[in-house]
Write a protein that holds these residues in place. Structure first.
Motif, short mmCIF file in Angstrom:
data_model
loop_
_atom_site.label_atom_id
_atom_site.label_comp_id
_atom_site.label_asym_id
_atom_site.label_seq_id
_atom_site.Cartn_x
_atom_site.Cartn_y
_atom_site.Cartn_z
N PHE A 1 0.84 -1.19 0.00
CA PHE A 1 0.00 0.00 0.00
C PHE A 1 0.88 1.25 0.00
O PHE A 1 1.87 1.32 0.73
N ALA A 2 0.50 2.22 -0.83
CA ALA A 2 1.24 3.49 -0.90
C ALA A 2 0.28 4.64 -0.69
O ALA A 2 -0.91 4.55 -1.02
N VAL A 3 0.80 5.73 -0.16
CA VAL A 3 -0.02 6.91 0.11
C VAL A 3 -0.28 7.69 -1.16
O VAL A 3 -1.38 8.18 -1.40
N SER A 4 0.74 7.81 -2.02
CA SER A 4 0.64 8.65 -3.21
C SER A 4 1.46 8.05 -4.33
O SER A 4 2.47 7.38 -4.09
N SER A 5 1.03 8.31 -5.57
CA SER A 5 1.79 7.85 -6.73
C SER A 5 2.88 8.83 -7.12
O SER A 5 3.71 8.54 -7.99
N GLU A 6 2.91 10.01 -6.50
CA GLU A 6 3.87 11.04 -6.88
C GLU A 6 5.30 10.67 -6.47
O GLU A 6 6.25 10.98 -7.16
N ASP A 7 5.42 10.02 -5.35
CA ASP A 7 6.77 9.72 -4.86
C ASP A 7 6.73 8.41 -4.09
O ASP A 7 6.66 8.38 -2.86
N ILE A 8 6.77 7.30 -4.81
CA ILE A 8 6.72 5.98 -4.18
C ILE A 8 8.11 5.59 -3.71
O ILE A 8 9.02 5.38 -4.50
#
Length: 364
Positions: A327-334
């Motif tokens: 799970f990731a919070v954002s696709s901008e900075d994985i």
């Protein structure tokens, strides 16, 4: 000789037409034409209800049919509806028509021109294929789906030179033998790419798609065995069935934040695929969408566990994805700091997330 086709149950007859009412009783479906052909005008109403659909096989094989007038209010023409009506030379299209299903006008060899109405959206597989004298075709800007082979084996297609074939705002397909290690850039004014446009292009290595594209069609890159680089445009909402199936060199893919559905077998047999990034907008994943991907060790979902659980998918696909889910919070900075690994992800199989995904996301 009278024209005839297979009929359905609950049929009623009005003149030369066999029909049934829709489930809600508000419209009529023309099931079969029993007349002698020639110039035929389909009535506006059957049984007092507006005709909204021409059913499957309704005029199939009616070689005596020469001219056809379709009524306003008609929205869909069914599969094989005018299959091999070889004498049909002219069609009057209603402005209300939205969909022509697969093989609907297949083999109508007397047709020379097709100018579809402004509101049509969907042209099915092989819809006009085999119309050998069809030399003039016009697709309005409203068209959003062009099926596999819809215009193959027509006079229009046969006169197109080898290479990229375009009709209006639609990239139709690559024609002929593709050069080795080939790269395609689809021009920016294209908003539709036909299904199977690059199917079996085994020497295709890279594709640049236009920003305005909203759908990647069925079998679009099927068996493009050398394809390793493709960026899915930000407005794409749908990945069709078998879209990337058999793309052996495709190692990672990032679905845009707009993506809603992934079709059956969409990424099947992508043998070297290691990383997939799925957006929180995703609502449906089709059966066996990621079957045959033995190297898929990271499935990064941009969202929460609750959001992921709401995605519709069959149990086998869910188990396959959850075995490697992150799970990731954002696709901008994985990065490693922005994701939460499930305990079930084997450490030995997991490579650093930043190394795998940052290149993919930076190109968006």
């Amino acid at each position: 000789m009278m024209c005839a086709a297979v009929t359905a149950s609950a049929e009623q007859v009005q003149g030369d037409f066999v029909y049934e009412l829709s489930e809600d009783g508000k419209t009529a479906v023309l099931l079969q034409y029993k007349g002698k052909g020639g110039q035929v005008k389909v009535p506006d109403k059957l049984g007092g209800k507006p005709v909204a659909n021409i059913g499957t096989n309704a005029f199939r094989g009616c070689k005596e049919l020469t001219e056809l007038a379709l009524p306003e209010g008609l929205t869909e023409i069914g599969e094989y509806a005018f299959w091999y009506c070889s004498g049909l030379s002219a069609v009057q299209w209603p402005s209300t028509l939205k969909k022509i299903d697969g093989y609907a006008f297949f083999g109508c060899t007397a047709l020379t021109e097709v100018k579809l109405p402004d509101h049509i959206q969907n042209i099915g597989n092989w819809a006009f294929s085999g119309c050998s004298n069809l030399s003039a075709v016009s697709l309005p800007d409203s068209v959003r789906i062009v099926g596999s082979g819809a215009l193959d084996n027509t006079a229009w297609y046969n006169r197109q030179p080898d290479g990229n074939v375009v009709i209006g705002h639609c990239y139709y397909k690559y024609k002929g033998v593709m050069p080795d290690n080939y790269t395609v850039t689809v021009r920016e004014n294209i908003t539709v790419v036909a299904d199977s446009a690059f199917s079996d292009c085994e020497t295709l290595v890279s594709v640049t798609l236009p920003d305005g594209l909203t759908r990647l069609g069925n079998s679009l890159f099927f068996h493009c065995k050398r394809l390793f680089a493709v960026t899915i445009p930000d407005k794409v909402t749908e990945i069709g069935e078998n879209t990337f199936a058999g793309c052996n060199q495709l190692k990672s893919v990032t679905l845009p934040d707009s993506a809603v559905s992934v079709g059956k077998n969409a990424f099947a047999d992508c043998l070297t695929m290691a990383t997939v990034v799925l957006p929180h907008s995703l609502q449906r994943i089709g059966e066996d969408a990621f079957v045959g991907c033995p190297q898929l060790y990271e499935v990064i979902y941009i969202g929460t566990r609750e959001e992921f659980d709401r995605i519709q998918m069959e149990e086998g696909t869910r188990k396959r994805l959850e075995g490697n889910l992150i799970f990731a919070v954002s696709s901008e900075d994985i990065t490693e700091d922005s994701v939460t690994h499930l305990p079930t992800v084997p450490e030995a199989k997991r490579r650093p997330v930043q190394q795998q995904v940052s290149n993919e996301t930076s190109g968006r």
